[in-house]
Design an enzyme around this catalytic site. Structure first.
Site, PDB file in Angstrom:
ATOM      1  N   LYS A   1      11.437  40.327  25.099  1.00 27.38           N
ATOM      2  CA  LYS A   1      10.166  39.715  25.514  1.00 27.38           C
ATOM      3  C   LYS A   1       9.364  40.679  26.385  1.00 27.38           C
ATOM      4  O   LYS A   1       8.164  40.848  26.191  1.00 27.38           O
ATOM      5  CB  LYS A   1      10.427  38.397  26.263  1.00 27.38           C
TER       6      LYS A   1
ATOM      7  N   GLY B 246       6.888  31.048  13.041  1.00 30.17           N
ATOM      8  CA  GLY B 246       7.903  30.201  13.693  1.00 30.17           C
ATOM      9  C   GLY B 246       7.362  28.797  13.891  1.00 30.17           C
ATOM     10  O   GLY B 246       7.692  28.107  14.865  1.00 30.17           O
TER      11      GLY B 246
ATOM     12  N   TYR C  15      17.298  38.934  24.814  1.00 30.02           N
ATOM     13  CA  TYR C  15      16.044  38.196  24.613  1.00 30.02           C
ATOM     14  C   TYR C  15      15.011  38.574  25.681  1.00 30.02           C
ATOM     15  O   TYR C  15      13.836  38.827  25.379  1.00 30.02           O
ATOM     16  CB  TYR C  15      16.389  36.707  24.670  1.00 30.02           C
TER      17      TYR C  15
ATOM     18  N   ASP D  52       7.411  30.469   8.357  1.00 31.87           N
ATOM     19  CA  ASP D  52       8.664  30.119   9.030  1.00 31.87           C
ATOM     20  C   ASP D  52       9.811  30.379   8.062  1.00 31.87           C
ATOM     21  O   ASP D  52       9.635  30.239   6.849  1.00 31.87           O
ATOM     22  CB  ASP D  52       8.654  28.631   9.450  1.00 31.87           C
TER      23      ASP D  52
HETATM   24  C1  AKB Z   1      15.584  30.115  26.427  1.00 28.95           C
HETATM   25  O1  AKB Z   1      16.303  29.387  27.125  1.00 28.95           O
HETATM   26  O2  AKB Z   1      16.001  31.107  25.833  1.00 28.95           O
HETATM   27  C2  AKB Z   1      14.129  29.795  26.337  1.00 28.95           C
HETATM   28  C3  AKB Z   1      13.331  30.524  27.358  1.00 28.95           C
HETATM   29  C4  AKB Z   1      13.532  30.219  28.803  1.00 28.95           C
HETATM   30  O3  AKB Z   1      12.542  31.353  27.027  1.00 28.95           O
HETATM   31  N1  AKB Z   1      13.924  28.391  26.455  1.00 28.95           N
END
Ligand code: AKB
Length: 340
Positions: free
Chosen positions: A159, A11, A155, A36
């Site tokens: 993570k 990335g 997300y 990337d």
């Molecule tokens: C997002 O907004 O998804 C990122 C983060 C806070 O990890 N910038």
């Protein structure tokens, strides 16, 4: 054939990759190779030893990289950010989780082949937190790494799980096998706050309102901020983010007491960001147009984080507070950028 020891950045064309490539190719002791999905900008491409264009999910591409290079360190930056991931959660899982799994396996095999641990740097995020309400967010204040690990976004789930995957590779990988296999991937992780760069504009994130507001004002473009003025989350200037990754990579392993470390620098409200922007660009046209759904995501992130473990274990000390980030980094560099 002699394979050359290098650092791999995935990335690499993204926001963090820019600063990291500049730093590692100026001060680092090993060459840098990149992976990337998009070609790098020519100025970055000319700094790296080799640029691979393709997906982290392409197993044959990873095989090729492994056959040509001896990788000592991986900065695994490739990810789909929080807003984009909500539109395509399955793709987000593929890129963010399966991609990370394939990179961890890649690092394990590299380490097995050259006989040294591979340092694996992983940027997690404040999205790993999920606070249930704005009231609770205000009550909670500075949260430590182990509180509120109940993310509400794809997300954030990705993570948080990948932090655990990294811990598994570092400590428990194939724990039932006859010979020890763990410890070959030296996994190290920071939970970044929103990052603000003078060099790039983010895309697909939910903390993007602050950098978008600043860049739009500098370009003389109108901007409608998608969160309420009282919205507060932690942010950090990009040079401190890059420094933090490098400092964590360089820390003696025995000093590290955690898998994932919070990082904090400043935590302005959106209104405080707006005031700084207006002071620098008095004719900026900024309005407030709350997107309730994106607001809900930002409301689930803490208003501040406790980063005492990073300060104690590996000397994390950001250079830029709120005022200084604007006065000495963002405003002059962004002005310069759009003047050209
Ligand atoms: C997002 O907004 O998804 C990122 C983060 C806070 O990890 N910038």
């Amino acid at each position: 054939m002699i394979r050359k020891p290098v650092v791999l950045i995935t990335g690499a064309g993204g926001e963090i990759g820019h600063g990291l490539i500049e730093h590692l190719t100026t001060h680092g002791d090993r060459a840098v190779i990149t992976l990337d999905v998009n070609p790098l900008e020519p100025a970055l491409a000319s700094r790296v030893q080799r640029e691979f264009t393709g997906s982290i999910l392409d197993a044959s591409l990873l095989e090729r990289i492994m056959s040509e290079f001896e990788i000592d360190a991986v900065y695994h930056l490739a990810a789909l950010l929080s807003t984009r991931s909500e539109f395509t959660p399955v793709t987000a899982h593929q890129v963010n989780v399966e991609g990370t799994l394939s990179l961890l396996e890649f690092a394990q095999r590299e380490a097995e082949s050259h006989g040294r641990p591979v340092t694996f740097l992983y940027p997690s995020s404040i999205a790993a937190y999920g606070l249930p309400s704005v009231d609770e967010k205000r009550r909670a204040g500075r949260v430590d790494e182990d509180a509120y690990n109940t993310p509400s976004t794809m997300y954030g789930c990705n993570k948080l799980y990948c932090e655990q995957l990294g811990r598994y590779y570092a400590r428990f990988y194939k724990q039932l096998s006859a010979t020890p296999q763990a410890g070959k991937v030296d996994f190290r992780c920071v939970r970044f706050p929103g990052l603000i760069s003078a060099a790039t504009v983010p895309s697909g994130g939910t903390s993007d309102f602050a950098p978008e507001m600043i860049h739009a004002a500098a370009k003389g473009e109108p901007y409608a901020c998608f969160v309420r003025p009282d919205t507060r989350i932690p942010f950090m200037a990009m040079p401190d983010g890059v420094e933090a990754l490098l400092a964590l990579a360089a820390a003696p392993r025995e000093r590290l007491t955690r898998t994932a470390y919070n990082l904090a620098a400043f935590n302005p409200s959106a209104d405080e960001v707006y005031r700084q922007v207006l002071a620098a660009f008095p004719s900026a046209s900024i309005t407030w147009q709350t997107d309730e759904k994106r607001q809900g995501i930002v409301d689930s992130w803490p208003e501040d984080v406790d980063d005492s473990a990073a300060r104690r274990d590996w000397g994390f000390a950001p250079k830029y507070g709120f005022e200084r980030a604007f006065q000495e980094y963002l405003i002059p560099r962004i002005r310069e950028r759009y003047r050209r």
